[in-house]
Design an enzyme around this catalytic site. Structure first.
Site, mmCIF file in Angstrom:
data_model
loop_
_atom_site.group_PDB
_atom_site.id
_atom_site.type_symbol
_atom_site.label_atom_id
_atom_site.label_comp_id
_atom_site.label_asym_id
_atom_site.label_seq_id
_atom_site.Cartn_x
_atom_site.Cartn_y
_atom_site.Cartn_z
ATOM 1 N N LYS A 145 -2.931 -11.346 30.836
ATOM 2 C CA LYS A 145 -2.264 -12.422 32.544
ATOM 3 C C LYS A 145 -1.391 -11.421 32.892
ATOM 4 O O LYS A 145 -0.922 -10.719 33.244
ATOM 5 C CB LYS A 145 -0.737 -12.744 31.404
ATOM 6 N N CYS A 150 -4.299 7.778 12.152
ATOM 7 C CA CYS A 150 -2.938 7.793 11.840
ATOM 8 C C CYS A 150 -2.323 9.256 11.009
ATOM 9 O O CYS A 150 -2.830 10.312 11.258
ATOM 10 C CB CYS A 150 -1.335 6.668 11.922
ATOM 11 N N SER A 198 -9.499 5.321 25.222
ATOM 12 C CA SER A 198 -9.713 6.782 24.469
ATOM 13 C C SER A 198 -10.182 5.760 23.494
ATOM 14 O O SER A 198 -11.274 6.805 23.644
ATOM 15 C CB SER A 198 -8.431 7.356 23.916
ATOM 16 N N TYR A 250 0.938 -1.477 0.315
ATOM 17 C CA TYR A 250 0.251 -0.223 0.625
ATOM 18 C C TYR A 250 1.109 1.159 0.393
ATOM 19 O O TYR A 250 1.767 1.486 0.550
ATOM 20 C CB TYR A 250 -1.132 -0.275 1.193
ATOM 21 N N GLY A 275 -1.521 1.281 9.553
ATOM 22 C CA GLY A 275 -0.228 -0.045 10.809
ATOM 23 C C GLY A 275 -1.112 1.068 12.032
ATOM 24 O O GLY A 275 -2.091 -0.172 12.617
ATOM 25 N N GLY A 319 -3.013 -3.024 6.382
ATOM 26 C CA GLY A 319 -1.679 -4.120 6.380
ATOM 27 C C GLY A 319 -1.303 -4.000 8.369
ATOM 28 O O GLY A 319 -0.190 -3.643 8.305
#
Length: 293
Positions: free
Chosen positions: A256, A202, A186, A92, A209, A241
């Site tokens: 965990k 972004c 948020s 991309y 991303g 991606g």
């Protein structure tokens, strides 16, 4: 000749088929997630419109002069796309000159690229009913693309849009993994407020991303989907991606408690692609506890 200002919608051409029956069975918390398959007559379930708001200057269709050296903006795009393809291993590209580009993922959630000017905020408010913007850029990202962020923040304030920042490094899975819980916190808060749509961005055209990773993590943790279902849902609407391993790592970190737990790096590739109900409840409580941090 200069093209006039316009908004363009075109369907995603790369997608992953959705099993809508199986997907609908997993969506239990509809009020929180605001999920609904859009029955737009112009698109099938697999195709979702991607909206592109062209910059005011338009696109020069038939330039009469050429330069031996490409403009700095073109240099920046080429450098960015080379780095993105190398670090993210996807085909991309980001085209800053095409302006803001975004996709409606759920009824109350939009993923897109960076707003470039205050008028982009006007568009999001008027045309999309956006009440919150979640910005995942670092300061150096904003500087790199020459964005006047303060003018954008001022316009958000004037239009009563909440502008939130949760910076994460571009092309850095470790940074993304560590920042995901706060970013999702948020996002979940904004959606739960229910005052309007949330715009997550972004800087790249597809939010290649960070923005889609935060959205997928939210769908995984709060909308009772497994990771692959959430991933396929978003990428079928908007080709991108995002780093699935970073999302799995953040899920592991939140789920965990045992200090002697096996390191995430030693786990198989499918680990934490799904979680038990008690793990999801624990994750939700821990994410909500991060509000305001």
């Amino acid at each position: 000749m200069m093209a006039s200002v316009s908004n363009i919608a075109f369907p995603s051409l790369v997608g992953v088929p959705l099993d809508t029956h199986a997907l609908s069975k997993q969506i239990k918390n509809k009020a929180s997630c605001g999920f609904r398959l859009h029955r737009n007559p112009n698109y099938s379930v697999r195709l979702s419109p991607i909206c592109c708001k062209l910059p005011e200057s338009g696109i020069e269709e038939n330039p009469t002069t050429t330069s031996k050296r490409p403009p700095k903006s073109k240099d920046r795009m080429e450098e960015y796309n080379i780095a993105m393809k190398r670090m993210m291993r996807n085909p991309y590209e980001y085209h800053h000159d095409l302006g803001m580009n975004y996709t409606l993922v759920t009824d109350n959630l939009i993923v897109g690229s960076q707003p470039q000017k205050p008028k982009d905020i006007d568009h999001l408010k008027k045309e999309e009913g956006v009440a919150y913007i979640l910005n995942l850029q670092q300061d150096k990202d904003v500087e790199y693309w020459g964005i006047d962020l303060q003018s954008i923040i001022r316009r958000c304030h004037e239009l009563e849009i909440s502008h939130m920042r949760r910076p994460a490094k571009d092309f850095d899975p470790d940074s993304l993994r560590s920042e995901l819980p706060k970013a999702v916190s948020s996002l979940e808060w904004a959606i739960s407020e229910g005052k309007g749509r949330v715009y997550v961005h972004c800087q790249s055209t597809a939010g290649l991303g960070r923005a889609p990773a935060v959205t997928i993590a939210y769908l995984f943790w709060f909308c009772v989907m497994n990771l692959n279902t959430a991933y396929d849902m978003l990428t079928s609407k908007r080709p991108c991606g995002p780093n699935k391993r970073a999302i799995r790592g953040a899920t592991y970190d939140l789920a965990k408690n045992d200090p002697w737990k096996e390191p995430f790096e030693n786990l198989p590739e499918y680990a934490f692609e799904d979680i038990a109900d008690w793990e999801r409840n624990l994750i939700q409580n821990r994410v909500r506890s991060l509000r305001g941090t």
